[in-house]
Design an enzyme around this catalytic site. Sequence first.
Site, short mmCIF file in Angstrom:
data_model
loop_
_atom_site.label_atom_id
_atom_site.label_comp_id
_atom_site.label_asym_id
_atom_site.label_seq_id
_atom_site.Cartn_x
_atom_site.Cartn_y
_atom_site.Cartn_z
N ARG A 1 0.83 -1.21 0.00
CA ARG A 1 0.00 0.00 0.00
C ARG A 1 0.87 1.26 0.00
O ARG A 1 0.57 2.23 -0.71
CB ARG A 1 -0.93 0.00 1.22
CG ARG A 1 -2.07 -1.01 1.12
CD ARG A 1 -2.81 -1.09 2.44
NE ARG A 1 -3.95 -2.02 2.39
CZ ARG A 1 -4.58 -2.45 3.46
NH1 ARG A 1 -4.20 -2.05 4.68
NH2 ARG A 1 -5.60 -3.29 3.35
N ASP B 1 -4.34 -0.87 9.23
CA ASP B 1 -5.36 -0.09 8.53
C ASP B 1 -6.20 0.72 9.50
O ASP B 1 -6.61 1.84 9.20
CB ASP B 1 -6.24 -0.98 7.66
CG ASP B 1 -6.77 -2.20 8.40
OD1 ASP B 1 -6.34 -2.45 9.54
OD2 ASP B 1 -7.62 -2.91 7.83
N ARG C 1 -12.09 -15.52 1.93
CA ARG C 1 -11.42 -16.52 1.10
C ARG C 1 -11.75 -17.92 1.58
O ARG C 1 -11.78 -18.19 2.78
CB ARG C 1 -9.91 -16.30 1.13
CG ARG C 1 -9.47 -15.03 0.43
CD ARG C 1 -7.98 -14.82 0.52
NE ARG C 1 -7.22 -15.90 -0.11
CZ ARG C 1 -6.14 -15.71 -0.88
NH1 ARG C 1 -5.71 -14.47 -1.11
NH2 ARG C 1 -5.49 -16.72 -1.40
N HIS D 1 -6.47 -14.94 5.60
CA HIS D 1 -6.65 -13.53 5.94
C HIS D 1 -5.68 -13.21 7.06
O HIS D 1 -5.65 -13.89 8.09
CB HIS D 1 -8.08 -13.25 6.43
CG HIS D 1 -9.10 -13.42 5.35
ND1 HIS D 1 -9.25 -12.51 4.33
CD2 HIS D 1 -10.02 -14.38 5.14
CE1 HIS D 1 -10.23 -12.91 3.53
NE2 HIS D 1 -10.71 -14.04 4.01
#
Length: 396
Positions: A79, A181, A209, A214
């Site tokens: 990111r 995040d 998923r 994750h």
Amino acid sequence: MTQPDVTVIIGAYEAMPYLVKCLESVEDQTLDPARIEVIAVDDGSTDGTGEYLETFAERAAMPVTVIRQPNSGGPSGPRNTGLDKARGRYVFFLDADDYFGPEALERMVAMADEQGTDVVLGKVVGVNRTAPKSMWGKNQPRTDVFSSNIKFTLSAQKLFRRELLTRHGMHFDESLKTGEDALFTMEAYLRANGVSVIADHECYYLVGRDDGKHLTKSGSYTLRFDSARALMGLIAEHVPAGPRRDALMIRPLLITLLPQFGPGYLKQSEKVQRHKLELAKPLLDAYWHEGVAARLKVHERLRLQLVAQGRGDLLVDVLEFIRAKKAPEVLLESRGRKAYLTYPHFRDPAAGIPDSCFVPTTRETVTIEGFKPRTAHFPRLRRVARRVLGARRAAA
């Protein structure tokens, strides 16, 4: 080149086959492709993710930059790489497992432009997993983190005004392996000139998923304490002590810290249980007090109070009670004007737990038969009634 309206940043690691639908959703956006740029960062994948990104870049109508780098160990690195390369007025962090709803970018950019807000939340829907719900009751063209429930959605899948991020030098904290995040998004909320919420259109699909890969579901429990510590510190840095800070502290306490002291705690070794109490102590010493506690339900407040007191022995009793799905008896006092939920160790002199820990919240009292809540309006209403009666007597 003309500046794009939005840069879609996609960090991808072992993202196949989910990446296929993710990229299709970008191509299907109604926003003019000339107004979109995509920066896709392959974080050391070995499953063909990087090759598929390059194939997409060749066919896509919008400009696509593919960056391939060694694995960084988390989502923050890709990111940040994408953010440093972005040129758009806005950026959106799209996870390679997820996908956009139709018209998502067009609606979010339009909302930000119309309202002048720095962050836009588009409605999120869970696919094979849960998604936050409390903030999608209605559209909110302009709000903030204190006036809404947006503090309960701190994932990075938002539209951010890039000028806000560059002005404050904002990047994701690569030292955090989970909760990075939340830290980034909370800082953006606190610094933003307004936040918009689009609740009447499904903008983002959060995918669970099938292989369970994750990051937030993996890793040591110590990572959760690292995340809670960072988020609490950020809130304390930006918001002075008082009710506004208390309202925000609920988020790390309730979502990050409290789950470490749920029924699963009973299955853990004494060593792990003791370590969790040690990790929690400095956080609760710093931020746990009545102003925060009063905002939580009784079973939440009681557990954190016991953790704050270091009473793991009493916590086990409460957790066993909760795991057995027992309902606490209600005690009414003062002619029904005081209510208590009598969880284990209520008024146990040896436990030393204050009665305030057992006082139900307003929502919890709704179902309590015979409860007569005190209201601050009663004295004022009595004074008004006396004046009205006095005026009537005088007129008679």
